[in-house]
Design a protein around this motif. Structure first.
Motif, mmCIF file in Angstrom:
data_model
loop_
_atom_site.group_PDB
_atom_site.id
_atom_site.type_symbol
_atom_site.label_atom_id
_atom_site.label_comp_id
_atom_site.label_asym_id
_atom_site.label_seq_id
_atom_site.Cartn_x
_atom_site.Cartn_y
_atom_site.Cartn_z
ATOM 1 N N LEU A 71 1.550 34.611 -29.287
ATOM 2 C CA LEU A 71 1.902 34.222 -27.919
ATOM 3 C C LEU A 71 3.065 33.242 -27.966
ATOM 4 O O LEU A 71 3.023 32.227 -28.656
ATOM 5 C CB LEU A 71 0.705 33.583 -27.211
ATOM 6 N N LYS A 72 4.121 33.551 -27.216
ATOM 7 C CA LYS A 72 5.286 32.679 -27.140
ATOM 8 C C LYS A 72 5.452 32.179 -25.713
ATOM 9 O O LYS A 72 5.286 32.935 -24.761
ATOM 10 C CB LYS A 72 6.564 33.429 -27.527
ATOM 11 N N GLY A 73 5.757 30.903 -25.585
ATOM 12 C CA GLY A 73 6.122 30.324 -24.297
ATOM 13 C C GLY A 73 7.626 30.123 -24.272
ATOM 14 O O GLY A 73 8.227 29.733 -25.273
ATOM 15 N N ILE A 74 8.228 30.431 -23.133
ATOM 16 C CA ILE A 74 9.662 30.219 -22.951
ATOM 17 C C ILE A 74 9.794 29.271 -21.760
ATOM 18 O O ILE A 74 9.337 29.582 -20.669
ATOM 19 C CB ILE A 74 10.410 31.536 -22.693
ATOM 20 N N PHE A 75 10.383 28.112 -21.993
ATOM 21 C CA PHE A 75 10.447 27.069 -20.993
ATOM 22 C C PHE A 75 11.897 26.807 -20.604
ATOM 23 O O PHE A 75 12.780 26.803 -21.453
ATOM 24 C CB PHE A 75 9.815 25.788 -21.542
ATOM 25 N N HIS A 76 12.116 26.593 -19.314
ATOM 26 C CA HIS A 76 13.455 26.279 -18.828
ATOM 27 C C HIS A 76 13.325 25.200 -17.767
ATOM 28 O O HIS A 76 12.563 25.345 -16.813
ATOM 29 C CB HIS A 76 14.120 27.524 -18.231
ATOM 30 N N ALA A 77 14.036 24.090 -17.942
ATOM 31 C CA ALA A 77 13.984 22.978 -16.998
ATOM 32 C C ALA A 77 15.378 22.716 -16.432
ATOM 33 O O ALA A 77 16.374 22.838 -17.136
ATOM 34 C CB ALA A 77 13.453 21.723 -17.685
ATOM 35 N N GLU A 78 15.416 22.361 -15.141
ATOM 36 C CA GLU A 78 16.668 22.023 -14.466
ATOM 37 C C GLU A 78 16.439 20.784 -13.621
ATOM 38 O O GLU A 78 15.345 20.562 -13.124
ATOM 39 C CB GLU A 78 17.105 23.142 -13.518
ATOM 40 N N GLY A 79 17.490 20.037 -13.428
ATOM 41 C CA GLY A 79 17.419 18.871 -12.558
ATOM 42 C C GLY A 79 18.054 17.662 -13.208
ATOM 43 O O GLY A 79 18.308 17.643 -14.415
ATOM 44 N N ALA A 80 18.289 16.648 -12.401
ATOM 45 C CA ALA A 80 18.982 15.454 -12.871
ATOM 46 C C ALA A 80 18.191 14.689 -13.929
ATOM 47 O O ALA A 80 18.775 13.979 -14.732
ATOM 48 C CB ALA A 80 19.282 14.539 -11.679
ATOM 49 N N GLY A 81 16.870 14.841 -13.968
ATOM 50 C CA GLY A 81 16.059 14.061 -14.892
ATOM 51 C C GLY A 81 15.793 14.713 -16.230
ATOM 52 O O GLY A 81 15.090 14.142 -17.058
ATOM 53 N N VAL A 82 16.327 15.911 -16.481
ATOM 54 C CA VAL A 82 16.042 16.606 -17.738
ATOM 55 C C VAL A 82 16.823 15.945 -18.882
ATOM 56 O O VAL A 82 18.039 15.841 -18.816
ATOM 57 C CB VAL A 82 16.414 18.104 -17.661
ATOM 58 N N PRO A 83 16.129 15.484 -19.925
ATOM 59 C CA PRO A 83 16.833 14.868 -21.055
ATOM 60 C C PRO A 83 17.754 15.875 -21.750
ATOM 61 O O PRO A 83 17.465 17.068 -21.799
ATOM 62 C CB PRO A 83 15.704 14.445 -22.002
ATOM 63 N N ARG A 84 18.841 15.381 -22.310
ATOM 64 C CA ARG A 84 19.807 16.252 -22.979
ATOM 65 C C ARG A 84 19.166 17.025 -24.125
ATOM 66 O O ARG A 84 19.485 18.187 -24.351
ATOM 67 C CB ARG A 84 20.991 15.435 -23.488
ATOM 68 N N LEU A 85 18.248 16.404 -24.847
ATOM 69 C CA LEU A 85 17.571 17.085 -25.943
ATOM 70 C C LEU A 85 16.786 18.288 -25.420
ATOM 71 O O LEU A 85 16.793 19.357 -26.027
ATOM 72 C CB LEU A 85 16.642 16.125 -26.684
ATOM 73 N N VAL A 115 10.814 23.427 -13.326
ATOM 74 C CA VAL A 115 10.476 24.043 -14.608
ATOM 75 C C VAL A 115 10.024 25.476 -14.372
ATOM 76 O O VAL A 115 9.252 25.750 -13.459
ATOM 77 C CB VAL A 115 9.347 23.263 -15.328
ATOM 78 N N ARG A 116 10.522 26.386 -15.182
ATOM 79 C CA ARG A 116 10.058 27.777 -15.183
ATOM 80 C C ARG A 116 9.469 28.064 -16.560
ATOM 81 O O ARG A 116 10.039 27.684 -17.578
ATOM 82 C CB ARG A 116 11.210 28.722 -14.880
ATOM 83 N N LEU A 117 8.307 28.711 -16.550
ATOM 84 C CA LEU A 117 7.612 29.052 -17.784
ATOM 85 C C LEU A 117 7.407 30.556 -17.819
ATOM 86 O O LEU A 117 6.987 31.150 -16.827
ATOM 87 C CB LEU A 117 6.230 28.383 -17.836
ATOM 88 N N GLY A 118 7.666 31.160 -18.947
ATOM 89 C CA GLY A 118 7.395 32.582 -19.137
ATOM 90 C C GLY A 118 6.632 32.771 -20.434
ATOM 91 O O GLY A 118 6.709 31.943 -21.346
ATOM 92 N N PHE A 119 5.871 33.859 -20.512
ATOM 93 C CA PHE A 119 5.052 34.120 -21.690
ATOM 94 C C PHE A 119 5.270 35.543 -22.181
ATOM 95 O O PHE A 119 5.325 36.487 -21.392
ATOM 96 C CB PHE A 119 3.574 33.880 -21.376
ATOM 97 N N VAL A 120 5.373 35.679 -23.496
ATOM 98 C CA VAL A 120 5.647 36.938 -24.171
ATOM 99 C C VAL A 120 4.721 37.040 -25.377
ATOM 100 O O VAL A 120 4.426 36.029 -26.016
ATOM 101 C CB VAL A 120 7.122 36.960 -24.664
ATOM 102 N N ILE A 121 4.276 38.250 -25.697
ATOM 103 C CA ILE A 121 3.574 38.481 -26.957
ATOM 104 C C ILE A 121 4.619 38.961 -27.953
ATOM 105 O O ILE A 121 5.350 39.915 -27.686
ATOM 106 C CB ILE A 121 2.461 39.555 -26.820
ATOM 107 N N GLU A 122 4.699 38.303 -29.092
ATOM 108 C CA GLU A 122 5.719 38.625 -30.087
ATOM 109 C C GLU A 122 5.517 40.025 -30.649
ATOM 110 O O GLU A 122 4.469 40.336 -31.218
ATOM 111 C CB GLU A 122 5.652 37.598 -31.218
ATOM 112 N N GLY A 123 6.517 40.874 -30.469
ATOM 113 C CA GLY A 123 6.502 42.206 -31.056
ATOM 114 C C GLY A 123 6.995 42.145 -32.489
ATOM 115 O O GLY A 123 7.987 41.483 -32.783
ATOM 116 N N ARG A 124 6.301 42.840 -33.394
ATOM 117 C CA ARG A 124 6.685 42.789 -34.813
ATOM 118 C C ARG A 124 6.988 44.155 -35.404
ATOM 119 O O ARG A 124 7.391 44.240 -36.553
ATOM 120 C CB ARG A 124 5.579 42.107 -35.621
#
Length: 178
Positions: free
Chosen positions: A43-57, A122-131
């Motif tokens: 199981l993989k989580g893919i996270f994406h954050a936007e906004g003035a408060g998001v740290p550069r890291l 924040v947007r979160l998405g989930f994927v099952i890793e295909g091998r």
């Protein structure tokens, strides 16, 4: 703790036609992941954050997938993962405990944005890793968006709701190593 509950909709035939390998993998994952650490670790989580408060890291890691394994091994050493899995009659619950599972640096970054979280989307998405070729291309299993949540406006759960009842048919957290 963040809890994510996964189940397969009755009308999954449309998805099955579009991506039969990914749909078969999702069905297998839902059936077997809590009892199979090798499968749950895909199981993989893919996270994406936007906004003035998001740290550069954090911006550097936006859109990068993260394996949400219950356990794993690295360099020949077993390590605890960042998730626990519970299986219900027709769903799987994945619980991510940030306080104990995330690294010191990740917890520190979350602490630093506490006061700014109300200005972050924040947007979160989930994927099952295909091998294998049959499991590819990977397909997004589900997604959710969280818009400018102000945690300071919340109350502890025990102050606003009675304790949650036991879930019939739910198993205890999966344990194991890869």
């Amino acid at each position: 703790t963040a809890a994510f509950v996964f189940g397969l909709r009755a009308d999954a035939a449309v998805a099955a036609a579009a991506a039969p390998g990914a749909t078969a993998l999702a069905k297998q994952w839902l059936a077997d992941a809590p009892d199979d650490p090798a499968l749950s670790g895909r199981l993989k989580g893919i996270f994406h954050a936007e906004g003035a408060g998001v740290p550069r890291l954090a911006l550097k890691w936006n859109g990068k997938p993260v394996l949400l394994a219950a356990t794993a091994s690295w360099g020949g050493q077993a390590r605890p993962g960042i998730s626990s899995f519970y299986k219900g009659a027709d769903y799987v619950s994945v619980n991510v405990d940030v306080a104990t599972s995330f690294s010191y640096m990740a917890r520190g970054a979350i602490y630093l944005v506490q006061d700014k979280i109300a200005s972050i989307d924040v947007r979160l998405g989930f994927v099952i890793e295909g091998r294998s070729d049959e499991e590819l291309p990977e397909q997004l299993m589900c997604a959710v968006g969280v818009h400018q949540v102000d945690f300071k406006m919340g109350a502890p759960l025990e102050d606003v709701a009675p304790p949650l009842p036991e879930i019939p048919g739910a198993a205890s957290p999966s344990k194991g190593s890869m």
